[in-house]
Design a protein around this motif. Structure first.
Motif, mmCIF file in Angstrom:
data_model
loop_
_atom_site.group_PDB
_atom_site.id
_atom_site.type_symbol
_atom_site.label_atom_id
_atom_site.label_comp_id
_atom_site.label_asym_id
_atom_site.label_seq_id
_atom_site.Cartn_x
_atom_site.Cartn_y
_atom_site.Cartn_z
ATOM 1 N N GLU A 1 0.820 -1.207 0.000
ATOM 2 C CA GLU A 1 0.000 0.000 0.000
ATOM 3 C C GLU A 1 0.859 1.264 0.000
ATOM 4 O O GLU A 1 1.862 1.343 0.704
ATOM 5 C CB GLU A 1 -0.901 -0.011 1.233
ATOM 6 C CG GLU A 1 -1.992 1.037 1.245
ATOM 7 C CD GLU A 1 -2.940 0.851 2.411
ATOM 8 O OE1 GLU A 1 -3.977 0.182 2.222
ATOM 9 O OE2 GLU A 1 -2.642 1.358 3.510
ATOM 10 N N MET A 2 0.461 2.220 -0.815
ATOM 11 C CA MET A 2 1.107 3.530 -0.860
ATOM 12 C C MET A 2 0.128 4.571 -0.329
ATOM 13 O O MET A 2 -1.011 4.658 -0.802
ATOM 14 C CB MET A 2 1.498 3.904 -2.296
ATOM 15 C CG MET A 2 2.448 2.931 -2.958
ATOM 16 S SD MET A 2 4.139 3.223 -2.446
ATOM 17 C CE MET A 2 5.004 2.069 -3.544
ATOM 18 N N THR A 3 0.569 5.354 0.658
ATOM 19 C CA THR A 3 -0.321 6.356 1.253
ATOM 20 C C THR A 3 0.066 7.781 0.881
ATOM 21 O O THR A 3 -0.687 8.710 1.153
ATOM 22 C CB THR A 3 -0.322 6.221 2.784
ATOM 23 O OG1 THR A 3 1.017 6.361 3.263
ATOM 24 C CG2 THR A 3 -0.873 4.861 3.208
ATOM 25 N N GLU A 4 1.259 7.955 0.280
ATOM 26 C CA GLU A 4 1.666 9.289 -0.163
ATOM 27 C C GLU A 4 0.989 9.618 -1.489
ATOM 28 O O GLU A 4 0.826 8.751 -2.348
ATOM 29 C CB GLU A 4 3.178 9.367 -0.324
ATOM 30 C CG GLU A 4 3.941 9.228 0.986
ATOM 31 C CD GLU A 4 3.669 10.363 1.943
ATOM 32 O OE1 GLU A 4 3.442 11.500 1.479
ATOM 33 O OE2 GLU A 4 3.650 10.112 3.164
ATOM 34 N N ILE B 1 -4.622 6.899 -0.628
ATOM 35 C CA ILE B 1 -4.253 8.267 -0.265
ATOM 36 C C ILE B 1 -5.311 8.856 0.658
ATOM 37 O O ILE B 1 -6.506 8.826 0.353
ATOM 38 C CB ILE B 1 -4.127 9.144 -1.527
ATOM 39 C CG1 ILE B 1 -3.136 8.522 -2.520
ATOM 40 C CG2 ILE B 1 -3.700 10.554 -1.167
ATOM 41 C CD1 ILE B 1 -3.146 9.179 -3.873
ATOM 42 N N GLN B 2 -4.860 9.390 1.775
ATOM 43 C CA GLN B 2 -5.747 10.073 2.708
ATOM 44 C C GLN B 2 -5.353 11.545 2.762
ATOM 45 O O GLN B 2 -4.171 11.872 2.837
ATOM 46 C CB GLN B 2 -5.644 9.452 4.102
ATOM 47 C CG GLN B 2 -6.006 7.982 4.151
ATOM 48 C CD GLN B 2 -7.428 7.711 3.675
ATOM 49 O OE1 GLN B 2 -8.346 8.473 3.991
ATOM 50 N NE2 GLN B 2 -7.603 6.643 2.906
ATOM 51 N N VAL C 1 1.064 22.764 2.716
ATOM 52 C CA VAL C 1 0.874 21.783 1.650
ATOM 53 C C VAL C 1 -0.268 20.855 2.025
ATOM 54 O O VAL C 1 -0.278 20.266 3.114
ATOM 55 C CB VAL C 1 2.155 20.960 1.414
ATOM 56 C CG1 VAL C 1 1.953 19.986 0.261
ATOM 57 C CG2 VAL C 1 3.341 21.870 1.130
ATOM 58 N N ILE C 2 -1.241 20.734 1.116
ATOM 59 C CA ILE C 2 -2.375 19.836 1.316
ATOM 60 C C ILE C 2 -2.290 18.747 0.257
ATOM 61 O O ILE C 2 -2.261 19.040 -0.940
ATOM 62 C CB ILE C 2 -3.711 20.592 1.201
ATOM 63 C CG1 ILE C 2 -3.744 21.750 2.204
ATOM 64 C CG2 ILE C 2 -4.883 19.659 1.437
ATOM 65 C CD1 ILE C 2 -4.958 22.640 2.061
ATOM 66 N N THR C 3 -2.212 17.497 0.685
ATOM 67 C CA THR C 3 -2.088 16.369 -0.248
ATOM 68 C C THR C 3 -3.250 15.406 -0.066
ATOM 69 O O THR C 3 -3.984 15.461 0.920
ATOM 70 C CB THR C 3 -0.765 15.626 -0.028
ATOM 71 O OG1 THR C 3 -0.690 15.180 1.338
ATOM 72 C CG2 THR C 3 0.432 16.519 -0.315
ATOM 73 N N GLY C 4 -3.370 14.503 -1.028
ATOM 74 C CA GLY C 4 -4.413 13.484 -0.950
ATOM 75 C C GLY C 4 -5.784 13.965 -1.363
ATOM 76 O O GLY C 4 -6.793 13.346 -1.035
ATOM 77 N N ILE C 5 -5.838 15.072 -2.085
ATOM 78 C CA ILE C 5 -7.121 15.611 -2.543
ATOM 79 C C ILE C 5 -7.397 15.060 -3.939
ATOM 80 O O ILE C 5 -6.793 15.497 -4.920
ATOM 81 C CB ILE C 5 -7.110 17.152 -2.553
ATOM 82 C CG1 ILE C 5 -6.697 17.687 -1.177
ATOM 83 C CG2 ILE C 5 -8.460 17.690 -2.965
ATOM 84 C CD1 ILE C 5 -7.584 17.237 -0.042
ATOM 85 N N LEU C 6 -8.278 14.069 -4.017
ATOM 86 C CA LEU C 6 -8.520 13.390 -5.289
ATOM 87 C C LEU C 6 -9.833 13.798 -5.954
ATOM 88 O O LEU C 6 -10.079 13.418 -7.096
ATOM 89 C CB LEU C 6 -8.522 11.870 -5.071
ATOM 90 C CG LEU C 6 -7.263 11.278 -4.414
ATOM 91 C CD1 LEU C 6 -7.408 9.779 -4.275
ATOM 92 C CD2 LEU C 6 -6.025 11.629 -5.211
ATOM 93 N N PRO D 1 -2.562 24.723 -7.411
ATOM 94 C CA PRO D 1 -2.578 23.259 -7.527
ATOM 95 C C PRO D 1 -1.165 22.704 -7.642
ATOM 96 O O PRO D 1 -0.313 23.268 -8.318
ATOM 97 C CB PRO D 1 -3.368 23.012 -8.823
ATOM 98 C CG PRO D 1 -4.077 24.292 -9.115
ATOM 99 C CD PRO D 1 -3.213 25.372 -8.558
ATOM 100 N N VAL D 2 -0.900 21.603 -6.947
ATOM 101 C CA VAL D 2 0.332 20.830 -7.090
ATOM 102 C C VAL D 2 -0.082 19.375 -7.251
ATOM 103 O O VAL D 2 -1.263 19.044 -7.171
ATOM 104 C CB VAL D 2 1.277 21.010 -5.875
ATOM 105 C CG1 VAL D 2 1.753 22.444 -5.764
ATOM 106 C CG2 VAL D 2 0.604 20.574 -4.582
ATOM 107 N N THR D 3 0.884 18.494 -7.493
ATOM 108 C CA THR D 3 0.575 17.087 -7.700
ATOM 109 C C THR D 3 -0.164 16.521 -6.494
ATOM 110 O O THR D 3 0.355 16.502 -5.387
ATOM 111 C CB THR D 3 1.863 16.275 -7.932
ATOM 112 O OG1 THR D 3 2.558 16.823 -9.054
ATOM 113 C CG2 THR D 3 1.545 14.820 -8.205
ATOM 114 N N GLY D 4 -1.411 16.106 -6.720
ATOM 115 C CA GLY D 4 -2.193 15.472 -5.664
ATOM 116 C C GLY D 4 -2.755 16.411 -4.627
ATOM 117 O O GLY D 4 -3.254 15.962 -3.591
#
Length: 412
Positions: free
Chosen positions: A80-83, A158-159, A178-183, A201-204
């Motif tokens: 599992e990948m969570t990043e 991704i969370q 930085v906010i990540t995991g926004i799909l 926007p940035v990656t993810g």
């Protein structure tokens, strides 16, 4: 004569046998230990090759030994990948790559190379399969040339989460958020007493910049981040900075000057591009000495009249003033209060305000590169460079040295 020819033939044969034997010995001694031993990593896991084809020099470009293994159907399971963007790190020997990424339905979502994979933003969680071939085609006759192939599967889980570039920032500094995991494409908002936060926007996910101005209250500040299913509280601790006192000349009281300034400049605080236009450190607009640092207490005739919201320069009249960074001119003109004035939008709410020019040589809408001439300084006004995020001023000095949160993860 016949004996001489016979002797020469025997010498040639013996030399051939000796050279052949030496070549065979060198061939036999050339093993697969000459192949590259470093392999790519995805996330925290080393990828294992499923096939390879390498040519190892034995005698320069004259004789080579081949080591090969046909590619198998083995798929390395990475779990599992969570990043939001698991990093693919290539070994130093890899000069070229080809890559294919498939989703759970078997559809190709990336077809290209490692660089294309690095730019990919996962639209949803689920299983993915990566096939990578890394090549080395070196001109060095002593190096092996060839390729390794890898195949790995993993599950994206991704969370959403938010992180700060630093949990402690001095007055005048900038913290990146930085906010990540926004799909799902949701756009973030932040509740904070420190100032408005602009996001790009940035990656993810997204990145924004939090201004900590010179008079922000010292101590902890709560940030409430909301984006789609994410609601998260972060704490940013503001550290108080020492402020020097600088004597300055009294400003002339010009009727209507303050209103003119307010009408021209204040609307710019809420306008601008969401695209990041700067790259790397900012540059001083003039090579002159500094009269007052950001945040300094300004004293006139023994009375504190205010604080420096930018860097005040001791620049001689006629000094060339240049753009601190790339951007778009959103104001260029003359104001009674500040003289020749140029405002450059660097994107993401970040703008440079340059006051005290004489001749202004740029115009609104013009795109600028770092270091382009804006005009020259005047005798009547002190040259001031303000750096603001929205309406909040921050210390330009940190942007000059690269210690500002504006330089956090530049590649995102």
């Amino acid at each position: 004569m016949k004996k001489l020819l016979l002797w020469l033939v025997m010498v040639v044969v013996m030399l051939a046998v000796l050279l052949g034997g030496a070549g065979y010995a060198m061939y036999a001694m050339t093993g697969d230990d000459k192949l590259p031993t470093q392999h790519p990593t995805l996330g925290d896991t080393k990828l294992e090759p499923i096939g390879y084809d390498w040519s190892v020099p034995v005698l320069g470009n004259v004789l080579n030994r081949t080591f090969e293994q046909p590619s198998t159907l083995t798929v390395q399971k990475l779990g599992e990948m969570t990043e939001a963007a698991p990093e693919l790190v290539l070994p130093d020997w890899a000069q070229r790559t080809t890559l294919t990424l498939k989703d759970s339905a078997g559809s190709v979502v990336v077809q290209g190379d490692a660089a294309a994979f690095a730019m990919y933003a996962y639209p949803k969680n689920g299983s993915y399969e990566l096939t990578l071939t890394a090549y080395r085609n070196t001109a060095d006759p002593g190096d092996a040339t060839g390729w390794y192939r890898y195949c790995a599967s993993y599950t994206m889980n991704i969370q959403p989460k938010a992180v700060l570039s630093s949990e402690r920032v001095s007055q005048g500094g900038v913290a990146a958020l930085v906010i990540t995991g926004i799909l799902d494409g949701s756009e973030p908002t932040v509740e904070t007493d420190l100032g408005d936060v602009w996001f790009r926007p940035v990656t993810g996910g997204y990145m924004g910049y939090i201004p900590v101005t010179y008079n922000a209250e010292g101590g902890p500040h709560t940030l409430t981040v909301t984006c789609g299913s994410l609601t998260q509280e972060l704490t940013l601790n503001v550290m108080q900075s020492e402020a020097k006192t600088v004597d300055v000349a009294a400003e002339a009281d010009i009727p209507g000057a303050a209103t003119e300034y307010k009408n021209a400049i204040w609307p710019l605080y809420t306008q601008g591009s969401s695209e990041k236009l700067w790259q790397g450190n900012f540059a001083s607009p003039v090579p002159s000495a500094i009269l007052a640092d950001y945040g300094a207490r300004l004293r006139t005739d023994g009375t504190i009249t205010g604080r420096a919201t930018g860097i005040n320069y001791n620049a001689a009249a006629g000094t060339v003033v240049t753009a601190p960074q790339a951007g778009t001119v959103v104001y260029a003109g003359t104001l009674a209060l500040t003289g020749g004035t140029v405002v450059i939008d660097h994107g993401c709410g970040v703008k440079s305000y340059l006051f005290g020019l004489d001749a202004v040589k740029v115009q609104r809408g013009q795109s600028l590169a770092r270091g382009e001439e804006l005009g020259t300084t005047s005798e009547e006004h002190t040259l001031i460079w303000e750096l603001r995020i929205g309406s909040k001023s921050v210390d330009p000095a940190a942007a000059l040295t690269g210690s500002s949160g504006l330089l956090y993860r530049e590649t995102m």
